[in-house]
Write an enzyme that holds these catalytic residues in place. Structure first.
Site, mmCIF file in Angstrom:
data_model
loop_
_atom_site.group_PDB
_atom_site.id
_atom_site.type_symbol
_atom_site.label_atom_id
_atom_site.label_comp_id
_atom_site.label_asym_id
_atom_site.label_seq_id
_atom_site.Cartn_x
_atom_site.Cartn_y
_atom_site.Cartn_z
ATOM 1 N N SER A 127 0.735 -1.123 0.013
ATOM 2 C CA SER A 127 -0.048 -0.078 0.131
ATOM 3 C C SER A 127 0.959 1.226 -0.187
ATOM 4 C CB SER A 127 -0.905 0.055 1.301
ATOM 5 O OG SER A 127 -1.822 1.103 1.052
ATOM 6 N N LYS A 181 -4.689 -6.688 3.290
ATOM 7 C CA LYS A 181 -4.554 -5.561 2.500
ATOM 8 C C LYS A 181 -6.077 -5.214 2.060
ATOM 9 C CE LYS A 181 -3.147 -2.551 -0.265
ATOM 10 N NZ LYS A 181 -4.037 -2.223 -1.423
ATOM 11 N N HIS A 184 -7.765 -3.649 4.533
ATOM 12 C CA HIS A 184 -7.164 -2.070 4.547
ATOM 13 C C HIS A 184 -8.053 -1.349 3.514
ATOM 14 C CE1 HIS A 184 -4.519 0.753 2.400
ATOM 15 N NE2 HIS A 184 -4.058 0.798 3.431
ATOM 16 N N ASN A 185 -8.258 -2.004 2.336
ATOM 17 C CA ASN A 185 -8.919 -1.032 1.277
ATOM 18 C C ASN A 185 -10.473 -1.048 1.713
ATOM 19 O OD1 ASN A 185 -6.252 -1.411 0.119
ATOM 20 N ND2 ASN A 185 -7.169 -1.827 -1.826
ATOM 21 N N GLU A 188 -10.213 2.144 3.886
ATOM 22 C CA GLU A 188 -9.825 3.047 3.023
ATOM 23 C C GLU A 188 -11.353 3.747 2.111
ATOM 24 O OE1 GLU A 188 -6.351 2.259 0.214
ATOM 25 O OE2 GLU A 188 -8.020 2.562 -1.493
HETATM 26 C C1 6PG Z 1 -3.193 1.431 -1.662
HETATM 27 C C2 6PG Z 1 -4.327 1.347 -2.744
HETATM 28 C C3 6PG Z 1 -4.011 0.915 -3.908
HETATM 29 C C4 6PG Z 1 -5.109 1.349 -5.049
HETATM 30 C C5 6PG Z 1 -6.467 0.583 -4.780
HETATM 31 C C6 6PG Z 1 -7.660 1.534 -5.240
HETATM 32 O O1 6PG Z 1 -3.274 0.936 -0.454
HETATM 33 O O2 6PG Z 1 -2.050 1.645 -2.264
HETATM 34 O O3 6PG Z 1 -5.531 1.015 -1.911
HETATM 35 O O4 6PG Z 1 -4.198 -0.433 -3.630
HETATM 36 O O5 6PG Z 1 -5.108 2.611 -5.101
HETATM 37 O O6 6PG Z 1 -6.178 -0.236 -5.861
HETATM 38 O O7 6PG Z 1 -8.640 0.853 -5.306
HETATM 39 P P1 6PG Z 1 -9.956 1.192 -6.179
HETATM 40 O O8 6PG Z 1 -9.740 0.985 -7.435
HETATM 41 O O9 6PG Z 1 -10.772 -0.003 -5.735
HETATM 42 O O10 6PG Z 1 -10.483 2.201 -5.592
#
Ligand code: 6PG
Length: 471
Positions: A127, A181, A184-185, A188
């Site tokens: 990430s 991860k 985590h997303n 996010e």
């Molecule tokens: C990170 C982000 C990275 C990416 C995602 C965005 O932790 O660096 O999460 O993995 O920006 O793929 O995800 P979406 O396209 O689903 O918003």
């Protein structure tokens, strides 16, 4: 001289990781299916030890054995394609690392395939976006521990520095790293949605301009709420559009895309029975945002109130900050809860304090509050919900009335706040000792003889409701 580390997939993330690794003194061989990207990487190389290769075979031969190869290719079919070409070229003891956002169950499947060939395989969540890859990402690893130990020194040297050292963690066998991860997303998504809702309330509700909102968020970002996502939002909101001279954010189409990790997080939460409604709402909010044409048509049919908040801005701003704080803490609470629930179901054993520590730097959800989260899980490793622990219960105490005010005002003005209202619904349900689910049980038993339990004695009961209700 053979290279110590290999990278397949040289789009921006792969290129930046190659440069980062090489700048830390490890020689890197790079390969990309289309040679343009390999050439683009070599144009960026100054004196870093990077060796370009132009066929998979040349790449494999260029690596010191036992090999360590990082795949930075798009999740899904592309990973399977590379794996099926690569595995036959490798020798027992070689290590393959998937550094993309693969689904944890795909990683588990590929690990089995790798093991049957005597190979080691890791699923690693990286990430921090492009800048993180170059200057220091957070690294969430899982898979064969023996393989991990071999590359840990490289990971530790390239990762961001967080609390008590580099933001690298090994979270267990199988798809454990990709699972962390994925969650985590999910977090996010929820935080991004909460910030977007605050922006909308300030913009449409109070008529503030992007730089005014930027100032407000910048003030929030000074104290305990400091986070990477807030920081980038402050910058986004003050950025001008060179073409129109207006604020760039206002020129961007309001449809949020998604690559799938938030959706997967929600899908697995549903399978686990883990309560992550705010993460789910954030995914649905993106889905609704994508229906641009339909929304434009519905705007003319389904009339509603004027999106104005008839509240003195000073008062509202205090409430909004507290509501936002509570929403953010709830997003993390739900994510950590999912990791806890995944332990029993998937056989993972996530050390939540260590997950929080790894998230203190480099990653997209890094935030000052993560240090306190780590402490909370250190004190009580199986804490069911972060919000129950100090200092987080203070966020509820000081914020729930504000959240009620914000959600009520938003609903009255017809401004959607799915993340924030789900936080309130979730927490009000979670803190209610007696919910109306007794009625749902009675209904299930009525039409489906599904039985119910009673409060006053153990066992399963069934009532012939038609008959009993006639008496
Ligand atoms: C990170 C982000 C990275 C990416 C995602 C965005 O932790 O660096 O999460 O993995 O920006 O793929 O995800 P979406 O396209 O689903 O918003």
């Amino acid at each position: 001289m053979k290279a110590q580390f290999g990278i397949i997939g040289l789009a921006t993330m792969g290129q930046n990781l190659a440069l980062n690794i090489a700048r830390h003194g490890f020689s890197v061989a790079g390969y990309n299916r289309s040679p343009e990207r390999t050439k683009a990487l070599m144009e960026r190389v100054q004196d870093e030890p990077i060796l370009p290769t132009y066929s998979l075979r040349e790449f494999v031969v260029a690596l010191k054995t036992p090999r360590a190869i990082l795949l930075m290719v798009q999740a899904g079919k592309p990973v399977d394609e590379v794996v099926s070409e690569l595995f036959p070229l490798l020798e027992p003891g070689d290590l393959v690392i998937d550094g993309g956002n693969s689904h944890f169950s795909d990683t588990e499947r590929r690990i089995r395939e790798a093991q049957s060939r005597g190979l080691f395989y890791l699923g690693v969540g990286i990430s921090g976006g492009e800048a993180g890859a170059l200057h220091g990402p957070a690294i969430m690893a899982g898979g064969d521990q023996e393989g991990y130990v071999r590359v840990e020194p490289i990971f530790k040297s390239i990762a961001a520095q967080g609390l008590d050292g580099p933001c690298v963690g090994y979270f267990g066998p199988g798809g454990a790293g990709h699972y962390v991860k994925m969650v985590h997303n999910g977090i996010e998504y929820a935080i991004m949605q909460a910030i977007a809702e605050c922006y909308d309330l300030l913009k449409r509700g109070l008529g503030f301009s992007p730089p005014e909102i930027s100032e407000i968020f910048s003030e929030w970002n000074q104290g305990e709420l400091e986070s990477y996502l807030l920081e980038i939002t402050v910058n986004i909101l003050r950025t001008r559009d060179p073409e129109t001279g207006g604020f760039l954010v206002e020129a961007i189409k309001d449809t949020a895309e998604q690559k799938g990790t938030g959706k997967w997080s929600t899908q697995d939460a549903l399978d686990l029975g883990a309560p992550t409604p705010t993460i789910a709402e954030a995914v649905f909010a993106r889905i609704v945002s994508a229906l641009k044409e339909e929304r434009l048509a519905a705007e003319r049919i389904l009339a509603g109130p004027e999106p104005r908040l008839p509240i003195p801005p000073g008062e509202f701003l205090m409430d909004l900050k507290r509501a936002y704080a509570l929403a953010v803490v709830t997003a993390y609470s739900q994510g950590f809860r999912q990791l806890r629930d995944a332990t029993a179901e998937h056989g993972y054993d996530f050390p939540l304090a260590e997950v929080a520590r790894v998230w203190t730097g480099g990653c997209i959800i890094r935030a000052r509050l993560l240090a306190e989260m780590r402490e909370a899980f250190r004190r009580e490793p199986s804490l069911p919900l972060l919000l129950l622990a100090e200092p987080f219960r203070q966020f509820w105490k000081e914020g729930h009335e504000s959240l009620r005010n914000v959600v009520c005002a938003a609903h009255k003005a017809g401004i959607p706040v799915p993340a924030m209202s789900s936080v309130l619904n979730f927490l009000d349900a979670y803190r209610t000792g007696r919910l109306p689910a007794n009625l749902i049980q009675a209904q299930r038993d009525y039409f489906g003889a599904h039985t119910y339990e009673r409060l006053d004695k153990p066992g399963k009961f069934h009532t012939h409701w038609e008959e009993a209700s006639r008496c």
